[in-house]
Motif scaffolding. Sequence first.
Motif, PDB file in Angstrom:
ATOM      1  N   ALA A 153      52.335  35.013  31.433  1.00 54.84           N
ATOM      2  CA  ALA A 153      51.987  36.207  32.206  1.00 54.84           C
ATOM      3  C   ALA A 153      52.147  37.463  31.363  1.00 54.84           C
ATOM      4  N   GLN A 154      53.224  37.538  30.579  1.00 47.79           N
ATOM      5  CA  GLN A 154      53.436  38.697  29.715  1.00 47.79           C
ATOM      6  C   GLN A 154      52.351  38.764  28.638  1.00 47.79           C
ATOM      7  N   PHE A 155      51.976  37.611  28.088  1.00 44.75           N
ATOM      8  CA  PHE A 155      50.896  37.575  27.094  1.00 44.75           C
ATOM      9  C   PHE A 155      49.596  38.090  27.695  1.00 44.75           C
ATOM     10  N   ALA A 156      49.297  37.653  28.915  1.00 42.22           N
ATOM     11  CA  ALA A 156      48.064  38.106  29.579  1.00 42.22           C
ATOM     12  C   ALA A 156      48.107  39.618  29.818  1.00 42.22           C
ATOM     13  N   ARG A 157      49.256  40.150  30.244  1.00 43.00           N
ATOM     14  CA  ARG A 157      49.377  41.601  30.453  1.00 43.00           C
ATOM     15  C   ARG A 157      49.107  42.353  29.155  1.00 43.00           C
ATOM     16  N   GLU A 158      49.730  41.890  28.086  1.00 43.55           N
ATOM     17  CA  GLU A 158      49.545  42.558  26.789  1.00 43.55           C
ATOM     18  C   GLU A 158      48.093  42.467  26.326  1.00 43.55           C
ATOM     19  N   LEU A 159      47.494  41.308  26.483  1.00 44.60           N
ATOM     20  CA  LEU A 159      46.109  41.118  26.053  1.00 44.60           C
ATOM     21  C   LEU A 159      45.162  42.007  26.842  1.00 44.60           C
ATOM     22  N   PHE A 160      45.345  42.068  28.163  1.00 44.20           N
ATOM     23  CA  PHE A 160      44.455  42.876  28.995  1.00 44.20           C
ATOM     24  C   PHE A 160      44.705  44.367  28.797  1.00 44.20           C
ATOM     25  N   THR A 161      45.886  44.739  28.346  1.00 41.85           N
ATOM     26  CA  THR A 161      46.174  46.142  28.043  1.00 41.85           C
ATOM     27  C   THR A 161      45.455  46.556  26.758  1.00 41.85           C
ATOM     28  N   VAL A 162      45.492  45.699  25.771  1.00 38.94           N
ATOM     29  CA  VAL A 162      44.878  46.004  24.475  1.00 38.94           C
ATOM     30  C   VAL A 162      43.361  45.851  24.521  1.00 38.94           C
ATOM     31  N   LEU A 163      42.879  44.866  25.272  1.00 38.68           N
ATOM     32  CA  LEU A 163      41.444  44.607  25.354  1.00 38.68           C
ATOM     33  C   LEU A 163      40.949  44.923  26.765  1.00 38.68           C
ATOM     34  N   PRO A 164      40.611  46.173  27.036  1.00 43.03           N
ATOM     35  CA  PRO A 164      40.125  46.503  28.379  1.00 43.03           C
ATOM     36  C   PRO A 164      38.780  45.825  28.655  1.00 43.03           C
ATOM     37  N   GLU A 165      38.480  45.655  29.920  1.00 38.24           N
ATOM     38  CA  GLU A 165      37.244  44.977  30.316  1.00 38.24           C
ATOM     39  C   GLU A 165      36.043  45.858  30.003  1.00 38.24           C
ATOM     40  N   ARG A 166      34.983  45.193  29.518  1.00 40.16           N
ATOM     41  CA  ARG A 166      33.739  45.893  29.201  1.00 40.16           C
ATOM     42  C   ARG A 166      32.633  45.376  30.111  1.00 40.16           C
ATOM     43  N   PRO A 167      31.592  46.117  30.281  1.00 36.77           N
ATOM     44  CA  PRO A 167      30.482  45.617  31.113  1.00 36.77           C
ATOM     45  C   PRO A 167      29.892  44.311  30.569  1.00 36.77           C
ATOM     46  N   ALA A 168      29.924  44.129  29.253  1.00 37.16           N
ATOM     47  CA  ALA A 168      29.377  42.908  28.648  1.00 37.16           C
ATOM     48  C   ALA A 168      30.207  41.681  29.024  1.00 37.16           C
ATOM     49  N   ASP A 169      31.473  41.893  29.417  1.00 35.53           N
ATOM     50  CA  ASP A 169      32.338  40.777  29.796  1.00 35.53           C
ATOM     51  C   ASP A 169      31.865  40.093  31.076  1.00 35.53           C
ATOM     52  N   ARG A 170      31.054  40.771  31.862  1.00 32.61           N
ATOM     53  CA  ARG A 170      30.540  40.204  33.122  1.00 32.61           C
ATOM     54  C   ARG A 170      29.247  39.405  32.915  1.00 32.61           C
ATOM     55  N   LEU A 173      26.175  34.507  30.632  1.00 32.77           N
ATOM     56  CA  LEU A 173      26.047  33.703  29.422  1.00 32.77           C
ATOM     57  C   LEU A 173      27.342  33.780  28.593  1.00 32.77           C
ATOM     58  N   LEU A 174      27.907  34.982  28.458  1.00 33.15           N
ATOM     59  CA  LEU A 174      29.160  35.144  27.727  1.00 33.15           C
ATOM     60  C   LEU A 174      30.298  34.411  28.452  1.00 33.15           C
ATOM     61  N   GLN A 175      30.353  34.511  29.776  1.00 32.22           N
ATOM     62  CA  GLN A 175      31.399  33.828  30.534  1.00 32.22           C
ATOM     63  C   GLN A 175      31.291  32.309  30.384  1.00 32.22           C
ATOM     64  N   ALA A 176      30.060  31.791  30.364  1.00 32.76           N
ATOM     65  CA  ALA A 176      29.869  30.349  30.186  1.00 32.76           C
ATOM     66  C   ALA A 176      30.312  29.918  28.784  1.00 32.76           C
ATOM     67  N   ALA A 177      29.986  30.725  27.780  1.00 38.44           N
ATOM     68  CA  ALA A 177      30.378  30.401  26.408  1.00 38.44           C
ATOM     69  C   ALA A 177      31.904  30.431  26.271  1.00 38.44           C
ATOM     70  N   VAL A 178      32.543  31.396  26.894  1.00 46.68           N
ATOM     71  CA  VAL A 178      33.998  31.477  26.847  1.00 46.68           C
ATOM     72  C   VAL A 178      34.607  30.268  27.552  1.00 46.68           C
ATOM     73  N   GLU A 179      34.027  29.893  28.687  1.00 42.76           N
ATOM     74  CA  GLU A 179      34.547  28.730  29.431  1.00 42.76           C
ATOM     75  C   GLU A 179      34.448  27.462  28.587  1.00 42.76           C
ATOM     76  N   VAL A 180      33.345  27.294  27.857  1.00 46.12           N
ATOM     77  CA  VAL A 180      33.186  26.131  26.987  1.00 46.12           C
ATOM     78  C   VAL A 180      34.241  26.148  25.886  1.00 46.12           C
ATOM     79  N   ARG A 181      34.492  27.302  25.294  1.00 46.86           N
ATOM     80  CA  ARG A 181      35.494  27.401  24.232  1.00 46.86           C
ATOM     81  C   ARG A 181      36.900  27.113  24.750  1.00 46.86           C
ATOM     82  N   VAL A 182      37.201  27.605  25.961  1.00 46.55           N
ATOM     83  CA  VAL A 182      38.522  27.365  26.544  1.00 46.55           C
ATOM     84  C   VAL A 182      38.700  25.875  26.820  1.00 46.55           C
ATOM     85  N   ARG A 183      37.681  25.243  27.401  1.00 45.00           N
ATOM     86  CA  ARG A 183      37.774  23.798  27.680  1.00 45.00           C
ATOM     87  C   ARG A 183      37.935  23.000  26.388  1.00 45.00           C
ATOM     88  N   ARG A 184      37.209  23.378  25.337  1.00 44.52           N
ATOM     89  CA  ARG A 184      37.338  22.693  24.050  1.00 44.52           C
ATOM     90  C   ARG A 184      38.745  22.878  23.490  1.00 44.52           C
TER      91      ARG A 184
END
Length: 156
Positions: free
Chosen positions: A86-103, A106-117
């Motif tokens: 949880a602390q890692f996620a807080r730090e990561l989301f603080t440093v990397l704010p959400e961008r419109p491209a994150d929605r 296609l990018l979300q599907a690619a990220v999901e594939v990488r996470v599953r791998r």
Amino acid sequence: MGRREVAVGQRVQVYFEDARIAKALAEEAAASGGSVSRAAERAIARGLARRLAGDPEDRLLAVERAVRDHGRAMARDMTFMQELMAQFARELFTVLPERPADRDPLLQAAVEVRVRRFIDDTIARIAGASLREHRAEAEGEAGAPSEARSFQAADA
């Protein structure tokens, strides 16, 4: 109510609520070739002598305590890991704010594939290490991991 003194050779009557105790006592008497009274006397003497190291019930109790302590330690460790993530996620989301491209779907599907791998690779490494340790124990080798194996993932 005073304490009753038991004299040598005095008769004592015992009623068993558990038939297994009476059966075990009779089997011990048969094995020793003596009477049930003598077998009971020896069993009571063993119990009163408190030979804890040789008593199987006490070993079972020690195992039960060890398992309970292990469970507590594992629960503590898992709580620590959850907080760490949880602390890692807080730090990561603080440093990397959400961008419109994150929605972007296609990018979300690619990220999901990488996470599953990533998860599949991690599981394979854990299962492979467990299998290697099991084989090493079966072959009688030392159970401690070697430096080469412990750093194998970093070198790959």
